[in-house]
Design a protein around this motif. Structure first.
Motif, PDB file in Angstrom:
ATOM      1  N   ALA A 124     -10.079  21.656  26.720  1.00  0.00           N
ATOM      2  CA  ALA A 124     -10.934  20.575  27.202  1.00  0.00           C
ATOM      3  C   ALA A 124     -10.915  19.460  26.168  1.00  0.00           C
ATOM      4  O   ALA A 124     -10.885  19.719  24.964  1.00  0.00           O
ATOM      5  CB  ALA A 124     -12.360  21.080  27.413  1.00  0.00           C
ATOM      6  N   PHE A 125     -10.932  18.200  26.641  1.00  0.00           N
ATOM      7  CA  PHE A 125     -10.886  17.090  25.695  1.00  0.00           C
ATOM      8  C   PHE A 125     -11.828  15.968  26.131  1.00  0.00           C
ATOM      9  O   PHE A 125     -12.145  15.795  27.306  1.00  0.00           O
ATOM     10  CB  PHE A 125      -9.454  16.545  25.557  1.00  0.00           C
ATOM     11  N   MET A 126     -12.247  15.171  25.135  1.00  0.00           N
ATOM     12  CA  MET A 126     -12.940  13.908  25.366  1.00  0.00           C
ATOM     13  C   MET A 126     -12.298  12.884  24.444  1.00  0.00           C
ATOM     14  O   MET A 126     -12.138  13.143  23.247  1.00  0.00           O
ATOM     15  CB  MET A 126     -14.436  14.027  25.077  1.00  0.00           C
ATOM     16  N   GLY A 127     -11.890  11.752  24.990  1.00  0.00           N
ATOM     17  CA  GLY A 127     -11.191  10.758  24.194  1.00  0.00           C
ATOM     18  C   GLY A 127     -12.017   9.510  23.934  1.00  0.00           C
ATOM     19  O   GLY A 127     -12.785   9.068  24.790  1.00  0.00           O
ATOM     20  N   TYR A 128     -11.841   8.962  22.730  1.00  0.00           N
ATOM     21  CA  TYR A 128     -12.384   7.641  22.420  1.00  0.00           C
ATOM     22  C   TYR A 128     -11.236   6.822  21.839  1.00  0.00           C
ATOM     23  O   TYR A 128     -10.715   7.127  20.766  1.00  0.00           O
ATOM     24  CB  TYR A 128     -13.544   7.703  21.436  1.00  0.00           C
ATOM     25  N   VAL A 192      -4.670   1.293   9.575  1.00  0.00           N
ATOM     26  CA  VAL A 192      -5.992   0.696   9.700  1.00  0.00           C
ATOM     27  C   VAL A 192      -6.750   1.264  10.896  1.00  0.00           C
ATOM     28  O   VAL A 192      -7.915   1.634  10.792  1.00  0.00           O
ATOM     29  CB  VAL A 192      -5.891  -0.844   9.850  1.00  0.00           C
ATOM     30  N   ASP A 193      -6.089   1.358  12.050  1.00  0.00           N
ATOM     31  CA  ASP A 193      -6.746   1.774  13.287  1.00  0.00           C
ATOM     32  C   ASP A 193      -6.610   3.278  13.491  1.00  0.00           C
ATOM     33  O   ASP A 193      -5.822   3.953  12.823  1.00  0.00           O
ATOM     34  CB  ASP A 193      -6.137   1.027  14.481  1.00  0.00           C
ATOM     35  N   ASN A 194      -7.385   3.791  14.421  1.00  0.00           N
ATOM     36  CA  ASN A 194      -7.314   5.207  14.765  1.00  0.00           C
ATOM     37  C   ASN A 194      -8.047   5.436  16.085  1.00  0.00           C
ATOM     38  O   ASN A 194      -8.988   4.716  16.417  1.00  0.00           O
ATOM     39  CB  ASN A 194      -7.944   6.082  13.684  1.00  0.00           C
ATOM     40  N   ASP A 195      -7.585   6.407  16.846  1.00  0.00           N
ATOM     41  CA  ASP A 195      -8.264   6.843  18.059  1.00  0.00           C
ATOM     42  C   ASP A 195      -8.977   8.156  17.762  1.00  0.00           C
ATOM     43  O   ASP A 195      -9.017   8.613  16.615  1.00  0.00           O
ATOM     44  CB  ASP A 195      -7.248   7.007  19.191  1.00  0.00           C
ATOM     45  N   ASN A 196      -9.547   8.761  18.789  1.00  0.00           N
ATOM     46  CA  ASN A 196     -10.325   9.997  18.615  1.00  0.00           C
ATOM     47  C   ASN A 196     -10.087  10.939  19.784  1.00  0.00           C
ATOM     48  O   ASN A 196      -9.926  10.494  20.930  1.00  0.00           O
ATOM     49  CB  ASN A 196     -11.835   9.697  18.599  1.00  0.00           C
TER      50      ASN A 196
END
Length: 203
Positions: A124-128, A192-196
Motif C-alpha cells: 500500500a502506498f501514499m504519495g506526495y 534540491v527537490d524530493n518527492d515522498n
C-alpha cells in the motif's frame, strides 16, 4: 540463486531531526485515487512495520543519508493521515533538516519453496509529489527488479492505494532458500527537490 522477472503492465532518541514533506513546509491536497481495500494475503515478516524503528526492533535494515531523522514512524503527526495497517509505516523520500532524503528498507526473506516459487510483490502506498523526479527501485539480491520515477498524478496525499496502480507488477521468481529484498529511494538528481512515498502492508 535468485532470478528476477519484471512483469510490466507495472533511533527513537537519535531520530529527532525535523522531517517534512516539502522544503518550505507548505502542503497541498492530493488527488483522490481508488482507496486500497483489505486483501486476504499474508505479509512478509513485519510487512506493516509494526515491530518498531530501524535498529529498535524492526525486521527491516535501513539506510539513509539523513540519519538525524527516523523513517519508520506513525505518519499521523507529520502527514496528517494514519497508517494503512496498524500504526507505523516506512517513509521514503522527504526532507530532514532541509536535506533531501535518499533511503532504503531491506529484509532477508525465506523463499516459500526452496526449489522454485513465483512471488508477486505488492504494498500500500501514499504519495506526495513535489518535483516528480524521485525514483523508487526494488532490488533483489542487489539486482534491480523494478524502477519507477514519480509523476504528478502519484500525488495521492490523503488516499492509500496499491503499488500495482503505479506501473504494473513485480513478480520475483526464486530458486533457493532465501533472498534479500530492498526498497531503495533516490532523491531528485538536482540535489534540491524530493518527492515522498509512504509504504505499508508489504506482501
Amino acid at each position: 540463486s535468485v532470478r528476477v522477472v519484471l512483469v510490466v503492465a507495472l533511533s527513537a532518541a537519535s531520530a529527532q531531526g525535523a522531517k517534512a514533506l516539502t522544503r518550505d513546509g507548505v502542503t497541498v491536497p492530493g488527488s483522490v485515487g481508488t482507496p486500497a481495500g483489505d486483501r486476504p494475503v499474508g505479509l512478509v515478516n513485519d510487512g506493516s512495520f509494526e515491530f518498531g524503528e530501524c535498529d529498535f526492533g524492526s525486521a527491516w535494515t535501513c539506510t539513509t543519508n539523513a540519519p538525524a531523522c527516523g523513517w519508520i514512524l506513525d505518519p499521523s503527526g507529520i502527514w496528517g493521515y494514519p497508517a494503512y495497517d496498524g500504526e507505523l509505516v516506512a517513509w521514503l523520500g522527504g526532507f530532514c533538516n532541509d536535506l533531501p532524503n535518499s533511503n532504503s528498507f531491506c529484509q532477508d526473506l525465506i523463499s516459500p519453496d526452496p526449489y522454485w516459487h513465483a512471488w508477486q510483490l505488492d504494498w500500500a502506498f501514499m504519495g506526495y509529489v513535489n518535483g516528480a523526479c524521485s525514483t523508487l527501485r526494488i532490488t533483489v539480491d542487489g539486482e534491480e527488479a523494478w524502477r519507477y520515477t514519480m509523476r504528478e498524478w502519484d500525488h495521492t496525499y490523503g488516499t492509500w492505494g496499491y503499488s500495482s496502480q503505479l506501473d504494473g507488477e513485480v513478480v520475483i521468481f526464486t530458486y533457493g532458500e532465501s533472498f534479500r529484498l530492498c526498497f531503495e529511494w533516490e532523491a531528485c538528481p538536482d540535489g534540491v527537490d524530493n518527492d515522498n512515498m509512504l509504504i505499508d502492508y508489504v506482501t
